[in-house]
Design an enzyme around this catalytic site. Structure first.
Site, mmCIF file in Angstrom:
data_model
loop_
_atom_site.group_PDB
_atom_site.id
_atom_site.type_symbol
_atom_site.label_atom_id
_atom_site.label_comp_id
_atom_site.label_asym_id
_atom_site.label_seq_id
_atom_site.Cartn_x
_atom_site.Cartn_y
_atom_site.Cartn_z
ATOM 1 N N ASP A 98 -35.415 -23.079 -37.737
ATOM 2 C CA ASP A 98 -36.529 -23.266 -38.679
ATOM 3 C C ASP A 98 -36.712 -22.056 -39.590
ATOM 4 O O ASP A 98 -37.798 -21.451 -39.651
ATOM 5 C CB ASP A 98 -37.825 -23.592 -37.926
ATOM 6 C CG ASP A 98 -37.905 -25.065 -37.547
ATOM 7 O OD1 ASP A 98 -38.974 -25.517 -37.124
ATOM 8 O OD2 ASP A 98 -36.878 -25.774 -37.684
ATOM 9 N N HIS B 170 -33.826 -24.353 -30.033
ATOM 10 C CA HIS B 170 -34.989 -24.385 -30.910
ATOM 11 C C HIS B 170 -36.151 -25.203 -30.331
ATOM 12 O O HIS B 170 -37.277 -24.747 -30.283
ATOM 13 C CB HIS B 170 -34.624 -24.956 -32.282
ATOM 14 C CG HIS B 170 -35.812 -25.128 -33.168
ATOM 15 N ND1 HIS B 170 -36.452 -24.066 -33.761
ATOM 16 C CD2 HIS B 170 -36.526 -26.227 -33.523
ATOM 17 C CE1 HIS B 170 -37.497 -24.507 -34.456
ATOM 18 N NE2 HIS B 170 -37.565 -25.807 -34.325
ATOM 19 N N ARG C 159 -41.808 -25.140 -45.832
ATOM 20 C CA ARG C 159 -43.218 -24.748 -45.773
ATOM 21 C C ARG C 159 -43.525 -23.443 -46.492
ATOM 22 O O ARG C 159 -44.383 -23.394 -47.353
ATOM 23 C CB ARG C 159 -43.744 -24.669 -44.339
ATOM 24 C CG ARG C 159 -43.675 -25.988 -43.567
ATOM 25 C CD ARG C 159 -44.445 -25.842 -42.277
ATOM 26 N NE ARG C 159 -44.176 -26.900 -41.337
ATOM 27 C CZ ARG C 159 -44.883 -28.014 -41.212
ATOM 28 N NH1 ARG C 159 -45.891 -28.251 -42.000
ATOM 29 N NH2 ARG C 159 -44.576 -28.905 -40.295
ATOM 30 N N ASP D 102 -30.126 -36.537 -59.311
ATOM 31 C CA ASP D 102 -29.811 -35.308 -60.035
ATOM 32 C C ASP D 102 -31.031 -34.400 -60.155
ATOM 33 O O ASP D 102 -31.016 -33.431 -60.909
ATOM 34 C CB ASP D 102 -29.230 -35.623 -61.415
ATOM 35 C CG ASP D 102 -30.199 -36.449 -62.253
ATOM 36 O OD1 ASP D 102 -29.823 -36.852 -63.367
ATOM 37 O OD2 ASP D 102 -31.335 -36.699 -61.787
ATOM 38 N N GLU E 233 -45.626 -35.668 -62.554
ATOM 39 C CA GLU E 233 -46.901 -35.902 -63.221
ATOM 40 C C GLU E 233 -47.660 -37.013 -62.538
ATOM 41 O O GLU E 233 -48.874 -36.951 -62.368
ATOM 42 C CB GLU E 233 -46.669 -36.273 -64.683
ATOM 43 C CG GLU E 233 -46.354 -35.072 -65.531
ATOM 44 C CD GLU E 233 -46.387 -35.382 -67.014
ATOM 45 O OE1 GLU E 233 -45.732 -34.659 -67.757
ATOM 46 O OE2 GLU E 233 -47.063 -36.359 -67.393
ATOM 47 N N ASN F 258 -34.929 -27.897 -36.172
ATOM 48 C CA ASN F 258 -35.064 -29.250 -36.699
ATOM 49 C C ASN F 258 -35.304 -29.255 -38.214
ATOM 50 O O ASN F 258 -35.095 -30.288 -38.870
ATOM 51 C CB ASN F 258 -36.157 -30.047 -35.976
ATOM 52 C CG ASN F 258 -37.530 -29.440 -36.163
ATOM 53 O OD1 ASN F 258 -37.731 -28.259 -35.933
ATOM 54 N ND2 ASN F 258 -38.483 -30.254 -36.588
ATOM 55 N N ASP G 4 -39.516 -19.426 -35.203
ATOM 56 C CA ASP G 4 -39.625 -20.025 -36.539
ATOM 57 C C ASP G 4 -40.081 -19.014 -37.585
ATOM 58 O O ASP G 4 -41.013 -18.263 -37.356
ATOM 59 C CB ASP G 4 -40.684 -21.136 -36.521
ATOM 60 C CG ASP G 4 -40.302 -22.296 -35.622
ATOM 61 O OD1 ASP G 4 -40.741 -23.420 -35.911
ATOM 62 O OD2 ASP G 4 -39.587 -22.077 -34.621
#
Lengths: 156, 650
Positions: free
Chosen positions: B210, B294, B214, B574, B623, B242, B181
């Site tokens: 992967d 994986h 993150r 969108d 927000e 995944n 990964d």
């Protein structure tokens, strides 16, 4: 009653430390982790102390230690304060004893000589790690600063 | 003792004083004891920190299971929704374009301004193009959309020609390097290239999934990997992970990163990525002896069957939504059939088993216990034991399984008697100092050699601080429940003991952690030794001034903020960052009905109105989510602790 509760707490503490290294969740740990576990419970055994302790609790040279043997032995250690901590003062005195020229710091060579030839000698890896951790930017070990910085308060 | 003294009388002593020798020796022993203990304590803290991160990560994956069950819930309420609100179902579960089909493209017409100083790729790619990319990314430049799009189109074309399982041979090359990964960590990828060499005909690589999510540089990582794939298709091999999945990307950051870096063309890119991900091969086999996937395997894994399926058709847009929910898949497939020409029921069945084969490959984890059981943590795939591994290896004449998918402190780990290797290449995955990364090399003799690294050596403190912060956030997110639990212990006796405190935490948070040991970091003790439990929540407070909401609504929103964000992202097709107030209300009502959370409609309406700042009926949900972030009030305290336990309350 208080005694019973106290020993229950002690058992819990020991179990928690043990569990951290019980990878297979079968109440056994590798014998090489015992030192770490004992240290984390607030004790300061020497290498010899560790050897003697392990000899009493290891499962017939399998390299594993079972909680069943560890728990009572460790409980005794804690209740009898068998491997008491080293106070900051005592530690400072120890460093001062090595600082023959009284210059308030040690050179890496000096420290290395003592650590690898005296007492219960460090391995090369341990020595390198210690120098990396303790030497400042001038490559000197100012032990007075080091000792106060690196003393970890015991857990309640 | 006597022997040692005797030895020193000869060796050491410059002053000829025996007393000095003994003193020096005693001093040495003392220092050694003290230092060894210090190191052991550090190791213990490292281990606890590690456990915290792992527990929270697994808990996070469980949340994702909750999300997929929410989607199932919505499926179940399909008819109800149809009449009563915006058609969220089709928005959520849009049957997407078949990844195989060519999409309309016009990257040629995208104008690249003179001022653009980044790489201008020319296809077919050459070494100068990949070098230009490397330099550009080291300088924090972004590849222009025009070239990125073309890169993606070319990658898609290439992947269509590839089988599900790639077979490699070591007979023509010296060593194959296998990486795990990366998760958007460009620094780790560059470090691997630096230490091991750039991909080339002489330096073949397998990257085991992967690549994205993150980390902040998923785009750069994946562009480099695809560029090398185009340049050296016989030496560069990519397995799907995944996280090569658009729902995961919505949750774990890749989608956001793409939209932020490519505002105009991001949408088109994301569609291409979806196609590409579903076209990535799922396994690699070296010399017919070493299997690389994986996640792992299950007792159903059959490599021959896996080779035969049409991987893009099977996973398309479905793989994550339906993981672990076999019934829902079946139901959805059968309901789809009503709108399509009558198909044989057998298709549905084999499509299901094909899907599950791939899910197992991408999501499973090895365990020490024998047998094969559903992977409840991940919500998909299995836990497979050494017997399952043994059987599979035997059946296909293999000798080793290499997989990734799980972060390991040393970057790699062996299990199942050495028959399974886990390789993980994102160092400092949880936080600075949390773990090393590693890669493995195989030569003709097929004996694995491991190489470890860590992008920056940092103190334990940062990792520990981060772990504790994450843990405190968990406490805060469940404050009401925890307080209720504490009160139950408090009322009969007038105090909460450490054991009782630990029990409440364990049952509410369901994290298997050494709570007693962590106690000093989380809460104070009263003078009588009982736990001052309100101090658990002292450190945390709301960030921006909250809109007027009931406290438990705020807590719920905080707890589920990630899931809510995903749903918003799906609705906001969108990717403008805005959804209509109506959609907001509707989604929230559904979500809270599903969770069984008691929030009345009035509170939601008030909330919607209060965050519709422009009063134009649309909500800027970024927000909105920002409002529910919490801050850690004592962050400044972390700075001046040197070697002492972080933020200890005693």
């Amino acid at each position: 009653m208080a005694g019973r509760k106290q020993s229950a707490d002690v058992h819990q503490k020991i179990r928690a430390a043990f569990d951290a290294f019980d990878y297979e969740a079968n109440s056994t740990v590798d014998v090489r982790e015992i030192g770490t576990i004992i240290y984390s419970l607030g004790c300061f055994p020497s290498q010899k102390d560790l050897h003697d302790f392990i000899a009493k609790v290891e499962e017939d040279h399998t390299g594993y230690i079972h909680l069943d043997k560890f728990l009572p032995a460790m409980t005794k250690v804690l209740q009898e304060h068998k491997f008491p901590p080293i106070s900051e003062d005592l530690l400072l005195q120890a460093f001062e004893a090595l600082d023959k020229e009284k210059k308030d710091y040690l050179d890496p060579e000096e420290l290395t000589k003592y650590m690898t030839q005296e007492g219960e000698p460090f391995t090369q890896e341990e020595m390198e790690e210690m120098l990396t951790a303790l030497a400042d930017h001038r490559n000197q070990i100012h032990y007075k600063d080091v000792v106060s910085q690196m003393t970890i308060k015991p857990d309640k | 003792m006597a022997r040692v003294v005797f030895k020193h009388a000869f060796h050491l002593n410059l002053k000829g004083n025996l007393w000095d020798c003994v003193a020096a020796m005693k001093a040495a022993v003392l220092i050694q004891r003290w230092y060894r203990r210090y190191i052991a304590r550090l190791e213990m803290r490292r281990r606890y920190t590690w456990n915290i991160f792992q527990s929270i990560e697994y808990a996070g994956e469980q949340d994702q299971l909750q999300l997929s069950s929410f989607f199932s819930f919505m499926l179940d309420n399909f008819t109800q929704l149809n009449g009563n609100g915006p058609d969220l179902i089709s928005q959520l579960l849009d049957p997407l374009v078949d990844p195989w089909l060519d999409r309309e493209t016009c990257y040629n017409q995208i104008h690249v301004p003179e001022s653009y100083t980044g790489p201008r790729l020319s296809f077919p790619l050459s070494v100068s193009d990949t070098s230009a990319l490397l330099s550009a990314f080291k300088e924090q430049q972004t590849l222009h959309a025009r070239y990125a799009l073309q890169l993606l189109y070319e990658t898609k074309k290439l992947l269509k020609q590839m089988p599900n399982i790639i077979h490699l041979s070591t007979s023509y090359i010296k060593d194959i390097t296998i990486c795990g990964d990366l998760h958007g960590r460009l620094d780790d990828l560059l470090l691997i290239f630096y230490k091991n060499g750039l991909p080339s005909a002489d330096t073949p690589y397998v990257f085991n999934g992967d690549f994205v999510d993150r980390g902040k540089k998923s785009m750069e990582v994946v562009i480099l990997l695809f560029a090398y794939l185009l340049l050296y298709p016989d030496s560069m091999h990519l397995n799907r992970g995944n996280h090569e999945d658009h729902i995961m990307n919505l949750r774990y950051g890749f989608t956001k990163e793409v939209m932020q870096k490519y505002k105009t063309h991001g949408h088109e890119m994301l569609q291409l990525f979806q196609d590409i991900f579903s076209l990535l091969p799922v396994a690699t086999v070296i010399d017919g002896k070493i299997l690389i996937v994986h996640g792992g395997i299950s007792d159903q894994t059959d490599l021959d069957f896996l080779s035969s399926i049409e991987r893009h058709k099977v996973t398309g847009h479905r793989s994550v939504l339906q993981t672990g929910k076999k019934n829902e898949i079946h139901r959805r497939l059968s309901s789809q059939q009503q709108s399509e020409p009558k198909q044989e029921p057998r298709n549905a069945q084999s499509e299901l088993s094909s899907l599950l084969q791939i899910v197992d490959i991408l999501w499973s984890d090895p365990k020490t216990q024998e047998g094969c059981s559903p992977n409840t943590f991940r919500g998909g795939g299995c836990y497979f034991g050494p017997d399952v591994t043994q059987r599979l290896l035997l059946r296909h004449g293999l000798q080793l399984l290499i997989r990734s998918h799980e972060c390991k402190q040393e970057g790699y780990e062996l299990c199942h008697g050495g028959q399974v290797i886990t390789i993980f290449s994102a160092s400092n995955y949880y936080e600075e100092g949390s773990n090393r990364g590693a890669y493995v090399k195989l030569g003709r003799e097929l004996v694995p050699r491991f190489y470890q690294y860590q992008v920056s050596r940092s103190t334990l403190r940062a990792a520990e601080g981060s772990a504790l912060r994450a843990l405190k956030e968990k406490l805060f997110a469940h404050r009401c429940e925890l307080m209720a639990g504490f009160l139950q212990s408090f009322l009969p006796s007038g105090s909460v003991s450490v054991s009782e405190w630990a029990q409440v935490l364990e049952s509410v948070l369901r994290l298997d952690l050494p709570w007693r040991t962590l106690r000093p970091h989380l809460t104070r003790l009263a003078p009588d030794g009982s736990v001052d439990y309100p101090s658990c929540f002292e450190d945390m407070g709301p960030g921006n001034p909250l809109p007027q909401v009931a406290p438990n609504l705020a807590e719920t929103l905080f707890r589920y903020r990630t899931d809510i964000e995903i749903i918003f992202n799906i609705i906001d097709k969108d990717h403008s960052g805005l959804i209509s107030a109506e959609e907001f209300r509707h989604t929230w009502r559904l979500f809270s009905a599903h969770l069984g959370v008691d929030i009345n409609d009035r509170a939601i309406d008030d909330l919607a109105r209060s965050i519709d700042f422009n009063k134009d009926g649309s909500i800027d949900f970024t927000e909105f989510l920002e409002a529910f972030r919490v801050v850690h009030k004592l962050d400044s305290k972390d700075q001046h602790l040197s070697g002492k336990m972080d933020g200890e309350k005693c």
